[in-house]
Design a protein around this motif. Structure first.
Motif, PDB file in Angstrom:
ATOM      1  N   VAL A  48       1.505  16.736 -20.565  1.00 21.69           N
ATOM      2  CA  VAL A  48       1.287  15.293 -20.639  1.00 21.69           C
ATOM      3  C   VAL A  48       2.142  14.573 -19.599  1.00 21.69           C
ATOM      4  CG1 VAL A  48       1.742  13.248 -22.051  1.00 21.69           C
ATOM      5  CG2 VAL A  48       0.508  15.179 -23.028  1.00 21.69           C
ATOM      6  N   VAL A  49       3.404  15.000 -19.462  1.00 24.18           N
ATOM      7  CA  VAL A  49       4.304  14.383 -18.482  1.00 24.18           C
ATOM      8  C   VAL A  49       3.772  14.594 -17.070  1.00 24.18           C
ATOM      9  CG1 VAL A  49       6.612  14.480 -17.464  1.00 24.18           C
ATOM     10  CG2 VAL A  49       6.340  14.573 -19.957  1.00 24.18           C
ATOM     11  N   THR A  50       3.345  15.806 -16.767  1.00 24.76           N
ATOM     12  CA  THR A  50       2.796  16.103 -15.444  1.00 24.76           C
ATOM     13  C   THR A  50       1.563  15.255 -15.169  1.00 24.76           C
ATOM     14  OG1 THR A  50       3.614  18.385 -15.503  1.00 24.76           O
ATOM     15  CG2 THR A  50       1.832  17.904 -13.959  1.00 24.76           C
ATOM     16  N   ASN A  51       0.678  15.158 -16.147  1.00 30.39           N
ATOM     17  CA  ASN A  51      -0.533  14.350 -15.989  1.00 30.39           C
ATOM     18  C   ASN A  51      -0.192  12.888 -15.710  1.00 30.39           C
ATOM     19  OD1 ASN A  51      -2.151  16.593 -16.509  1.00 30.39           O
ATOM     20  ND2 ASN A  51      -2.370  16.117 -18.676  1.00 30.39           N
ATOM     21  N   PHE A  52       0.764  12.362 -16.456  1.00 33.94           N
ATOM     22  CA  PHE A  52       1.146  10.957 -16.304  1.00 33.94           C
ATOM     23  C   PHE A  52       1.725  10.698 -14.918  1.00 33.94           C
ATOM     24  CE2 PHE A  52       4.328   7.519 -16.814  1.00 33.94           C
ATOM     25  CZ  PHE A  52       3.463   6.489 -17.153  1.00 33.94           C
ATOM     26  N   LEU A  53       2.620  11.590 -14.477  1.00 31.07           N
ATOM     27  CA  LEU A  53       3.226  11.423 -13.149  1.00 31.07           C
ATOM     28  C   LEU A  53       2.185  11.552 -12.035  1.00 31.07           C
ATOM     29  CD1 LEU A  53       6.521  13.473 -13.699  1.00 31.07           C
ATOM     30  CD2 LEU A  53       6.312  10.984 -13.514  1.00 31.07           C
ATOM     31  N   ASN A  54       1.260  12.485 -12.196  1.00 34.13           N
ATOM     32  CA  ASN A  54       0.197  12.641 -11.193  1.00 34.13           C
ATOM     33  C   ASN A  54      -0.680  11.396 -11.139  1.00 34.13           C
ATOM     34  OD1 ASN A  54       1.079  15.206 -10.583  1.00 34.13           O
ATOM     35  ND2 ASN A  54      -0.518  16.269 -11.731  1.00 34.13           N
ATOM     36  N   ASN A  55      -0.966  10.830 -12.296  1.00 35.68           N
ATOM     37  CA  ASN A  55      -1.833   9.648 -12.328  1.00 35.68           C
ATOM     38  C   ASN A  55      -1.155   8.451 -11.666  1.00 35.68           C
ATOM     39  OD1 ASN A  55      -4.479   8.702 -13.353  1.00 35.68           O
ATOM     40  ND2 ASN A  55      -3.236   7.236 -14.499  1.00 35.68           N
ATOM     41  N   LEU A  56       0.153   8.320 -11.843  1.00 42.15           N
ATOM     42  CA  LEU A  56       0.880   7.233 -11.205  1.00 42.15           C
ATOM     43  C   LEU A  56       0.798   7.316  -9.683  1.00 42.15           C
ATOM     44  CD1 LEU A  56       4.217   6.837 -13.231  1.00 42.15           C
ATOM     45  CD2 LEU A  56       2.245   5.301 -13.215  1.00 42.15           C
ATOM     46  N   ARG A  57       0.635   8.518  -9.173  1.00 46.18           N
ATOM     47  CA  ARG A  57       0.608   8.725  -7.730  1.00 46.18           C
ATOM     48  C   ARG A  57      -0.762   8.418  -7.124  1.00 46.18           C
ATOM     49  NH1 ARG A  57       3.995  11.220  -4.179  1.00 46.18           N
ATOM     50  NH2 ARG A  57       3.041  12.059  -2.294  1.00 46.18           N
ATOM     51  N   SER A  58      -1.764   8.229  -7.938  1.00 47.80           N
ATOM     52  CA  SER A  58      -3.137   8.091  -7.454  1.00 47.80           C
ATOM     53  C   SER A  58      -3.332   6.990  -6.417  1.00 47.80           C
ATOM     54  CB  SER A  58      -4.093   7.870  -8.636  1.00 47.80           C
ATOM     55  OG  SER A  58      -4.118   8.997  -9.471  1.00 47.80           O
ATOM     56  N   PRO A  59      -2.803   5.764  -6.611  1.00 43.83           N
ATOM     57  CA  PRO A  59      -3.013   4.730  -5.586  1.00 43.83           C
ATOM     58  C   PRO A  59      -2.457   5.124  -4.217  1.00 43.83           C
ATOM     59  CG  PRO A  59      -2.271   3.737  -7.639  1.00 43.83           C
ATOM     60  CD  PRO A  59      -2.124   5.219  -7.805  1.00 43.83           C
ATOM     61  N   TYR A  60      -1.319   5.802  -4.216  1.00 48.29           N
ATOM     62  CA  TYR A  60      -0.705   6.240  -2.968  1.00 48.29           C
ATOM     63  C   TYR A  60      -1.546   7.332  -2.308  1.00 48.29           C
ATOM     64  CZ  TYR A  60       2.936   8.109   0.145  1.00 48.29           C
ATOM     65  OH  TYR A  60       3.649   8.541   1.223  1.00 48.29           O
ATOM     66  N   THR A  61      -2.030   8.267  -3.117  1.00 48.69           N
ATOM     67  CA  THR A  61      -2.894   9.320  -2.593  1.00 48.69           C
ATOM     68  C   THR A  61      -4.176   8.727  -2.025  1.00 48.69           C
ATOM     69  OG1 THR A  61      -2.036  11.045  -4.065  1.00 48.69           O
ATOM     70  CG2 THR A  61      -4.260  11.357  -3.224  1.00 48.69           C
ATOM     71  N   PHE A  62      -4.743   7.757  -2.739  1.00 51.43           N
ATOM     72  CA  PHE A  62      -5.963   7.098  -2.266  1.00 51.43           C
ATOM     73  C   PHE A  62      -5.752   6.458  -0.894  1.00 51.43           C
ATOM     74  CE2 PHE A  62      -8.245   3.043  -1.826  1.00 51.43           C
ATOM     75  CZ  PHE A  62      -9.553   3.513  -1.759  1.00 51.43           C
ATOM     76  N   ALA A  63      -4.647   5.743  -0.728  1.00 54.08           N
ATOM     77  CA  ALA A  63      -4.361   5.082   0.540  1.00 54.08           C
ATOM     78  C   ALA A  63      -4.291   6.097   1.672  1.00 54.08           C
ATOM     79  CB  ALA A  63      -3.056   4.298   0.438  1.00 54.08           C
ATOM     80  N   GLY A  75     -12.806   9.164  -2.899  1.00 53.60           N
ATOM     81  CA  GLY A  75     -13.676   8.907  -4.044  1.00 53.60           C
ATOM     82  C   GLY A  75     -13.254   9.697  -5.267  1.00 53.60           C
ATOM     83  N   VAL A  76     -12.867  10.948  -5.055  1.00 51.59           N
ATOM     84  CA  VAL A  76     -12.378  11.771  -6.161  1.00 51.59           C
ATOM     85  C   VAL A  76     -11.105  11.163  -6.748  1.00 51.59           C
ATOM     86  CG1 VAL A  76     -11.376  14.020  -6.761  1.00 51.59           C
ATOM     87  CG2 VAL A  76     -13.415  13.902  -5.308  1.00 51.59           C
ATOM     88  N   THR A  77     -10.218  10.701  -5.878  1.00 57.27           N
ATOM     89  CA  THR A  77      -8.965  10.098  -6.333  1.00 57.27           C
ATOM     90  C   THR A  77      -9.231   8.866  -7.187  1.00 57.27           C
ATOM     91  OG1 THR A  77      -7.804  10.896  -4.364  1.00 57.27           O
ATOM     92  CG2 THR A  77      -6.761   9.121  -5.600  1.00 57.27           C
ATOM     93  N   VAL A  78     -10.135   8.007  -6.734  1.00 58.33           N
ATOM     94  CA  VAL A  78     -10.464   6.797  -7.500  1.00 58.33           C
ATOM     95  C   VAL A  78     -11.084   7.170  -8.840  1.00 58.33           C
ATOM     96  CG1 VAL A  78     -11.947   4.759  -7.562  1.00 58.33           C
ATOM     97  CG2 VAL A  78     -10.728   5.330  -5.472  1.00 58.33           C
ATOM     98  N   ALA A  79     -12.023   8.113  -8.811  1.00 61.17           N
ATOM     99  CA  ALA A  79     -12.685   8.524 -10.049  1.00 61.17           C
ATOM    100  C   ALA A  79     -11.679   9.104 -11.038  1.00 61.17           C
ATOM    101  CB  ALA A  79     -13.782   9.541  -9.741  1.00 61.17           C
TER     102      ALA A  79
END
Length: 238
Positions: A48-63, A75-79
C-alpha cells in the motif's frame, strides 16, 4: 587508456571515499531502518505504501513523458493516476496495474535530458544520494523543487512534508533491495566497482524504457558516456 575512458570515472579516489562514507551511513541508519520496516510491517501494508508513493509521482512522470515525446506512455500515466486515485482510494491500491494491465513506470528530468541528447558526464558518487553523474545530479536538484507534489508542499509552507516523502521513498526503495545488495557485497571482490557497473546498467535500461520500474535485470553496458545514452534514446524510438 581505452579502459579508463570506458570506465569514465576520473574522480575515482574521491568517489571511493564518498562511497565508504555512504556505506557507513547505510549500515548505521538506512539499512537497519529498512530491515526493521520489512520485518515489522506486513507485506500488504508495505505494498500500500509503495502504491501510494508511486501514485504521488504520477504528475511528474507525466510531465517527463510529454517532454520526451512519449505520448502513449503519458496516456498510461494519466490513466493510472485517474484509476488509482479514484477506484484505488487515493493510490493505496494499484487497480490500474492489477486489473487493467497498465504497468507502472517512472520518468525523471535526468532521463529527459538523456533523450534530448545531453551526455551523462563522468561517474559521480554523491554524498548520501549515491551513484549518479552530472546530468542526473542536475536533474535531481531540479526535481526536488519543480516536482508537482513537492512544489505544492513548498508553496503551502509545508516543505518538511517533502522531506518526509523523500525519507519514505528511501526506506521503501531500500527494503526492496536488502537481500540483493547484501548478496552483492558478500560476493564482490570490489563492491564499489560492482555498484558503479550495475547502477550505470540500470540507468541505461531506464533511458531505454526497459526497466522503468527499476526491477528488470540490467543489460550489458559498453561505453558509459553520452554516446551510449544517445544510442539508448535512439533504440527506444525517440
Amino acid at each position: 587508456m581505452a579502459e579508463y575512458n570506458e570506465i569514465n570515472d576520473p574522480l575515482e579516489p574521491a568517489n571511493r571515499a564518498v562511497f565508504e562514507i555512504n556505506l557507513y551511513l547505510d549500515r548505521l541508519i538506512l539499512r537497519p531502518v529498512a530491515w526493521t520496516y520489512r520485518e515489522v510491517v506486513p507485506d500488504p501494508t508495505r505494498e500500500v505504501v509503495t502504491n501510494f508513493l508511486n501514485n504521488l509521482r504520477s504528475p511528474y512522470t507525466f510531465a517527463n513523458d510529454m517532454l520526451q515525446g512519449e505520448v502513449d506512455r503519458a496516456g498510461v500515466t494519466v490513466a493510472r493516476f485517474l484509476i488509482n486515485t479514484t477506484i484505488g482510494i487515493g493510490g493505496l491500491a494499484d487497480v490500474a496495474g492489477n486489473i487493467f494491465g497498465l504497468d507502472y513506470h517512472a520518468e525523471d528530468v535526468g532521463q529527459t535530458f538523456a533523450v534530448w541528447g545531453a551526455e551523462s558526464g563522468p561517474y559521480l558518487m554523491i554524498p548520501v544520494i549515491g551513484p549518479s553523474n552530472p546530468r542526473d545530479a542536475i536533474g535531481l536538484g531540479i526535481e526536488y523543487f519543480v516536482e508537482p507534489v513537492n512544489w505544492f508542499l513548498h508553496e503551502k509552507n509545508a516543505g518538511e512534508w517533502a522531506l518526509v516523502r523523500t525519507g519514505a521513498n528511501a526506506i521503501d526503495q531500500r527494503h526492496q533491495v536488502l537481500d540483493t545488495l547484501d548478496a552483492l557485497e558478500r560476493t564482490s571482490l570490489d563492491y564499489y566497482a560492482q555498484i558503479r557497473s550495475i547502477s550505470r546498467q540500470r540507468r541505461l535500461d531506464e533511458i531505454r524504457n526497459k526497466a522503468s520500474g527499476g526491477t528488470t535485470a540490467p543489460q550489458p553496458l559498453g561505453d558509459a558516456g553520452g554516446e551510449t545514452d544517445k544510442q539508448a534514446a535512439a533504440e527506444s524510438g525517440r
